[in-house]
Design an enzyme around this catalytic site. Structure first.
Site, mmCIF file in Angstrom:
data_model
loop_
_atom_site.group_PDB
_atom_site.id
_atom_site.type_symbol
_atom_site.label_atom_id
_atom_site.label_comp_id
_atom_site.label_asym_id
_atom_site.label_seq_id
_atom_site.Cartn_x
_atom_site.Cartn_y
_atom_site.Cartn_z
ATOM 1 N N GLY A 171 3.769 9.214 1.997
ATOM 2 C CA GLY A 171 3.345 10.608 2.036
ATOM 3 C C GLY A 171 4.447 11.552 2.469
ATOM 4 O O GLY A 171 5.634 11.200 2.437
ATOM 5 N N HIS A 205 10.273 12.128 -4.211
ATOM 6 C CA HIS A 205 9.037 11.419 -4.585
ATOM 7 C C HIS A 205 8.478 11.982 -5.894
ATOM 8 O O HIS A 205 8.024 11.237 -6.758
ATOM 9 C CB HIS A 205 7.947 11.631 -3.531
ATOM 10 C CG HIS A 205 8.221 10.997 -2.212
ATOM 11 N ND1 HIS A 205 8.445 11.733 -1.076
ATOM 12 C CD2 HIS A 205 8.250 9.691 -1.834
ATOM 13 C CE1 HIS A 205 8.612 10.921 -0.048
ATOM 14 N NE2 HIS A 205 8.514 9.676 -0.471
ATOM 15 N N GLN A 213 5.943 -1.740 9.317
ATOM 16 C CA GLN A 213 7.373 -1.643 8.985
ATOM 17 C C GLN A 213 8.147 -0.783 9.976
ATOM 18 O O GLN A 213 9.336 -0.546 9.793
ATOM 19 C CB GLN A 213 7.563 -1.154 7.552
ATOM 20 C CG GLN A 213 7.182 0.285 7.290
ATOM 21 C CD GLN A 213 7.219 0.607 5.803
ATOM 22 O OE1 GLN A 213 6.332 0.262 5.052
ATOM 23 N NE2 GLN A 213 8.283 1.275 5.369
ATOM 24 N N LEU A 259 17.522 13.141 -0.544
ATOM 25 C CA LEU A 259 16.220 13.635 -0.098
ATOM 26 C C LEU A 259 15.491 12.534 0.663
ATOM 27 O O LEU A 259 15.466 11.380 0.227
ATOM 28 C CB LEU A 259 15.382 14.070 -1.306
ATOM 29 C CG LEU A 259 15.954 15.234 -2.107
ATOM 30 C CD1 LEU A 259 15.083 15.531 -3.328
ATOM 31 C CD2 LEU A 259 16.081 16.490 -1.241
HETATM 32 O O1 PAF Z 1 9.664 3.434 0.775
HETATM 33 C C1 PAF Z 1 8.610 3.653 1.397
HETATM 34 O O2 PAF Z 1 8.166 4.793 1.508
HETATM 35 C C2 PAF Z 1 7.850 2.487 2.026
HETATM 36 O O3 PAF Z 1 8.718 1.524 2.498
HETATM 37 C C3 PAF Z 1 6.808 1.864 1.072
HETATM 38 C C4 PAF Z 1 7.460 1.250 -0.147
HETATM 39 C C5 PAF Z 1 5.814 2.939 0.634
HETATM 40 C C6 PAF Z 1 6.040 0.770 1.789
HETATM 41 O O4 PAF Z 1 5.342 1.251 2.882
#
Ligand code: PAF
Length: 320
Positions: A38, A44, A67, A190
């Site tokens: 998000g 993105h 993570q 970015l």
């Molecule tokens: O790159 C990211 O934003 C995250 O590591 C992902 C791939 C959405 C996994 O949580």
């Protein structure tokens, strides 16, 4: 599917995703997935534009706790689902998958998915458990969404290589598509974490792309000694406000290092400026005489995949 008029549906439960997937079954075009945490920025959105060219597109918005290491920015990671939804609506995304932590990590969850080797160096050395969290959540998301194409950004080059390995090793029938790194006008890659930078810190952070420029210039001048090139990158990064994690030149194949640089390599930097840990990288095909900018993996470029799949729309020119 894909009309940009109504609000983009936000699905919370895996069952809702399954129902959507059943509706999409039998489409000529692949179902495409863009996993995100998000706080969507233009980088993105470019990945989503690539995805939409292929077929119906599902974007996940999930700040994955596993993570983040203790002390990292999990709690303050920006969460702006309504703003994200508005941006995605404008691009005609079919659905947003925004589950709760308990929906993804069901009570009693004990399973982790690990890719070895490729996760050891670079960010693996500096963010303990990070890739274990990424590969676990991506496996879960892939199983829930069941896409045919998954789009990731090259800014996280190591993540792309790890996911590529995961897809192969676990026989996922998913094509990895790697979109190029989006850049601001000042050259900074970015990233959601750029938000943490003050204007002064942002100016300082420009040393990251400059370190990659230095590596490129040396390679183009014919330099092939890895240590010399890495030291030159370190010199560019050596500022009092910059804490460098790494400035490495590594083989793409296995992320190992050779004394003399040859073949497909990635120059990768990671450093903390102010409160923001930033990444950048650039990939090269290095011959004895010549060097050229190259994609991370030839078979994962949007243009390559566009030859393999019937497209829903033409790829925007900048990705060809
Ligand atoms: O790159 C990211 O934003 C995250 O590591 C992902 C791939 C959405 C996994 O949580």
């Amino acid at each position: 599917m894909g009309e940009s008029s109504g609000p983009t549906p936000i699905l919370r439960k895996a069952e809702e995703l399954r129902a959507l997937r059943r509706d999409l079954e039998g489409s000529d075009h692949p179902v495409v997935f863009v996993p995100t945490m998000g706080d969507l920025h233009q980088g993105h959105l470019d990945l989503v534009r690539i995805a939409r060219s292929f077929g119906p597109t599902i974007v996940s918005v999930f700040v994955n706790p596993t993570q983040f290491s203790p002390g990292e920015d999990f709690d303050r990671y920006p969460r702006r689902l309504e703003a994200d939804r508005e941006r995605l609506r404008a691009l005609g995304v079919d659905a947003i998958y925004a589950p709760s932590v308990d929906d993804v990590y069901v009570p009693g969850d004990q399973t982790r998915v690990e890719v070895r080797g490729l996760t050891d160096p670079l960010c693996g050395q500096h963010r303990e458990g990070h890739f274990l969290g990424v590969t676990t959540v991506c496996t879960k998301l892939f199983n829930i969404v069941r896409p045919q194409v998954a789009v990731f950004g090259q800014k996280d080059a190591q993540q792309c290589l790890v996911i590529h390995r995961l897809l192969r090793d676990l026989h996922f029938d998913i094509d990895l598509c790697i979109g190029p790194t989006g850049r601001a006008e000042d050259g900074l890659a970015l990233s959601s974490r750029n938000r943490y930078l003050s204007p002064e810190e942002r100016e300082v952070a420009r040393v990251l792309p400059r370190a990659l420029d230095r590596a490129q210039a040396l390679l183009e001048e014919g330099e092939r000694g890895r240590e010399l090139i890495e030291s030159a990158m370190q010199e560019v990064l050596a500022q009092p406000e910059v804490r460098v994690d790494y400035a490495d030149l590594r083989r793409v194949e296995d992320l190992g290092r050779s004394d003399m640089v040859e073949g497909r390599v990635v120059a990768a930097v990671a450093a903390t400026v102010g409160g923001a840990r930033l990444l950048d990288n650039r990939c090269f095909e290095v011959g004895r005489e010549r060097v050229r900018l190259a994609p991370l993996l030839d078979e994962c470029t949007p243009a390559h995949l566009a030859r393999r799949w019937p497209m829903q729309q033409e790829l925007p020119e900048e990705f060809l």
